[in-house]
Design a protein around this motif. Sequence first.
Motif, short mmCIF file in Angstrom:
data_model
loop_
_atom_site.label_atom_id
_atom_site.label_comp_id
_atom_site.label_asym_id
_atom_site.label_seq_id
_atom_site.Cartn_x
_atom_site.Cartn_y
_atom_site.Cartn_z
N GLU A 41 0.83 -1.20 0.00
CA GLU A 41 0.00 0.00 0.00
C GLU A 41 0.86 1.25 0.00
O GLU A 41 1.84 1.34 0.75
N ILE A 42 0.51 2.20 -0.88
CA ILE A 42 1.15 3.51 -0.87
C ILE A 42 0.10 4.50 -0.36
O ILE A 42 -1.02 4.53 -0.87
N VAL A 43 0.46 5.28 0.65
CA VAL A 43 -0.46 6.28 1.17
C VAL A 43 0.09 7.66 0.85
O VAL A 43 1.24 7.96 1.17
N ALA A 44 -0.71 8.48 0.18
CA ALA A 44 -0.31 9.85 -0.12
C ALA A 44 -1.49 10.75 0.19
O ALA A 44 -2.42 10.86 -0.61
N GLY A 45 -1.49 11.35 1.38
CA GLY A 45 -2.64 12.16 1.81
C GLY A 45 -3.87 11.27 1.84
O GLY A 45 -3.85 10.17 2.41
N PRO A 46 -4.95 11.72 1.19
CA PRO A 46 -6.20 10.94 1.24
C PRO A 46 -6.19 9.75 0.29
O PRO A 46 -7.14 8.98 0.24
N LEU A 47 -5.09 9.62 -0.45
CA LEU A 47 -5.04 8.60 -1.48
C LEU A 47 -4.34 7.33 -1.01
O LEU A 47 -3.26 7.39 -0.44
N HIS A 48 -4.99 6.19 -1.25
CA HIS A 48 -4.38 4.90 -0.92
C HIS A 48 -4.29 4.08 -2.20
O HIS A 48 -5.30 3.86 -2.86
N ILE A 49 -3.09 3.66 -2.53
CA ILE A 49 -2.90 2.85 -3.73
C ILE A 49 -2.46 1.45 -3.31
O ILE A 49 -1.53 1.30 -2.50
N TYR A 50 -3.14 0.46 -3.83
CA TYR A 50 -2.86 -0.94 -3.46
C TYR A 50 -2.39 -1.69 -4.70
O TYR A 50 -3.13 -1.79 -5.68
N HIS A 51 -1.16 -2.21 -4.65
CA HIS A 51 -0.64 -2.92 -5.81
C HIS A 51 0.00 -4.23 -5.39
O HIS A 51 0.40 -4.40 -4.22
N LEU A 52 0.15 -5.13 -6.34
CA LEU A 52 0.83 -6.40 -6.05
C LEU A 52 2.32 -6.15 -5.90
O LEU A 52 2.85 -5.15 -6.39
N PRO A 53 3.05 -7.05 -5.23
CA PRO A 53 4.45 -6.75 -4.89
C PRO A 53 5.45 -6.84 -6.04
O PRO A 53 6.56 -6.35 -5.91
N ASP A 54 5.08 -7.40 -7.18
CA ASP A 54 6.07 -7.55 -8.26
C ASP A 54 6.51 -6.18 -8.78
O ASP A 54 5.75 -5.20 -8.68
N PRO A 55 7.75 -6.09 -9.31
CA PRO A 55 8.30 -4.78 -9.70
C PRO A 55 7.46 -4.05 -10.75
O PRO A 55 7.31 -2.83 -10.70
N GLU A 56 6.88 -4.78 -11.69
CA GLU A 56 6.09 -4.12 -12.74
C GLU A 56 4.84 -3.46 -12.15
O GLU A 56 4.51 -2.33 -12.48
N SER A 57 4.18 -4.17 -11.24
CA SER A 57 2.98 -3.60 -10.60
C SER A 57 3.35 -2.40 -9.75
O SER A 57 2.61 -1.41 -9.68
N ALA A 58 4.52 -2.49 -9.08
CA ALA A 58 4.97 -1.39 -8.23
C ALA A 58 5.27 -0.15 -9.07
O ALA A 58 4.94 0.98 -8.69
N GLU A 59 5.88 -0.37 -10.22
CA GLU A 59 6.20 0.77 -11.09
C GLU A 59 4.92 1.42 -11.62
O GLU A 59 4.80 2.64 -11.65
N ALA A 60 3.95 0.59 -12.02
CA ALA A 60 2.68 1.12 -12.49
C ALA A 60 2.00 1.94 -11.39
O ALA A 60 1.38 2.97 -11.67
N ALA A 61 2.14 1.49 -10.14
CA ALA A 61 1.54 2.23 -9.02
C ALA A 61 2.10 3.64 -8.94
O ALA A 61 1.38 4.60 -8.63
N ASP A 62 3.40 3.78 -9.23
CA ASP A 62 4.00 5.12 -9.25
C ASP A 62 3.37 6.00 -10.33
O ASP A 62 3.17 7.20 -10.14
N HIS A 63 3.07 5.40 -11.48
CA HIS A 63 2.42 6.17 -12.55
C HIS A 63 1.00 6.59 -12.15
O HIS A 63 0.56 7.69 -12.46
N VAL A 64 0.31 5.68 -11.48
CA VAL A 64 -1.04 6.01 -11.01
C VAL A 64 -0.96 7.18 -10.03
O VAL A 64 -1.68 8.17 -10.15
N LEU A 65 -0.02 7.07 -9.08
CA LEU A 65 0.15 8.11 -8.08
C LEU A 65 0.49 9.45 -8.74
O LEU A 65 -0.05 10.50 -8.37
#
Length: 474
Positions: free
Chosen positions: A227-251
């Motif tokens: 889980e990435i928490v940024a203020g009111p935003l919570h992003i939940y991604h799978l642990p693999d590197p590709e999913s983690a990188e995509a989470a950064d783009h979403v954020l």
Amino acid sequence: MSGNSLANLALAVLVVLPAVFPETAIGVAAPASRALSYALDVTFIPEKSSLEGTARIMLSDVPTACDTLDLYLHGELQFTGASCGGVELDGSQDLVFYGSDYSSVARRLRLVVAGADLSRGLDIAWRGPMHPSTARALSNYMRIDADGVFLRSYGYSVWFPLLLADGQESYPVDFDPVVLRTPSDMKPVFTGTRLDEHLDEDQRVTTWRAKGMDIFSAQCTARPYREIVAGPLHIYHLPDPESAEAADHVLDLVRRLLDFYAENYRHGVAVGELHVAQLCRFGNISSGNMVGLADDSWAGFEPGSYSGLTLAHELVHPFVRVPVPESSPLYALFVEGFPSYCHLPALASFLGDGWYNEIMDGIASGYAQKRATGKDRRGRTLPPATPFLEMTPKDIGTYKDWYLFPDRLRLYFDDLRRRLGDEEFLDLVGEIVNQDTLDPAGLRRIVVRHLPEFGAMHDRWLATNDFDAGMGRQ
Ligand SMILES: [Zn+2]
């Protein structure tokens, strides 16, 4: 479960049925009783594809002088107990056709409530498996299995007891609290606000609250999320590197959108908690304050994709809402009308007007086709057109995401934007959405002040169903 037909499954469940509730005589059934609130405590056991739950359900229209009350669950689940005010209730359960669950079968509990003080609420316990669909489309991804928990609610997967018979209209209730227990390597996401999360030995326990949320939106997912928490935003991604990188783009997209909205739209908006989660295949959904993006949309996430549009739309809601009463002719416009368009200029500012024009041209031709045929692209018959200024709160559900809001109204705003240019268009919207309140005459006054020759056209867009030369992008 593979190879097990629904018929076999139903039979298997039927055989064990009478152990819990004996058959009882049926008298007067309760008239449409409604739930007022749910307190849920649900333990998910992914390795057994199952759950165990308890609920305290308070009723809003407490039926008097009725003998029975019906409750429904996904067909594989079993009711294991029911009481009211500490007094156990009798009942009988059977399987009934239920198109509002992915199995098309529901377990119905016909509860004997004669003499019970229903104002004290119902305490219900249930348990059982939720296997993948064998009855409906692949896109009915709902299930509990080793991959996690993938549940929606009424209409899809009835994982907690409902008073809604098949096909009845859903309605808002308070979910307070919802306690979700999963293995500690999983993390659940529910619609609403997360109040607490802690580990209890090998269990993760999270507590949620959602006030006034439609039962239809009670989405619940659990996976081995990071889980990435940024203020009111919570992003939940799978642990693999590709999913983690995509989470950064979403954020990154969410941050840019929030900056754009705060600068150009309503000022001083407090953004409520928003949960964005990587979901399984077909899991592109948006319900309540939770946005799910399917694995294939998550990987290589693009701001201009359908997922980016969904995210941008969900985020814009509070920034373009002027508080008007439900009785106002502008109510539907502010609840779903402005949000259906106002994320597009924001995305256009990152992606360019080429991207924007392609989207709008598609919307224009789609709308022309809908008007010509009375059907949408999938051949479904459209509801009759209603002028925006005559829409009632109920009409929002009829048209949103389908007809008039995503086409006609977007074309109205697009017409304004093309006449004014992007910068002055944003000035206009900023002025409108920063009003304390507004009525149709006030809205018209602001529009005409920015664009004096537009008064008659404004009326045709919003107060009529007319659509002809000079309107839109033909
Ligand atoms: Zn919306």
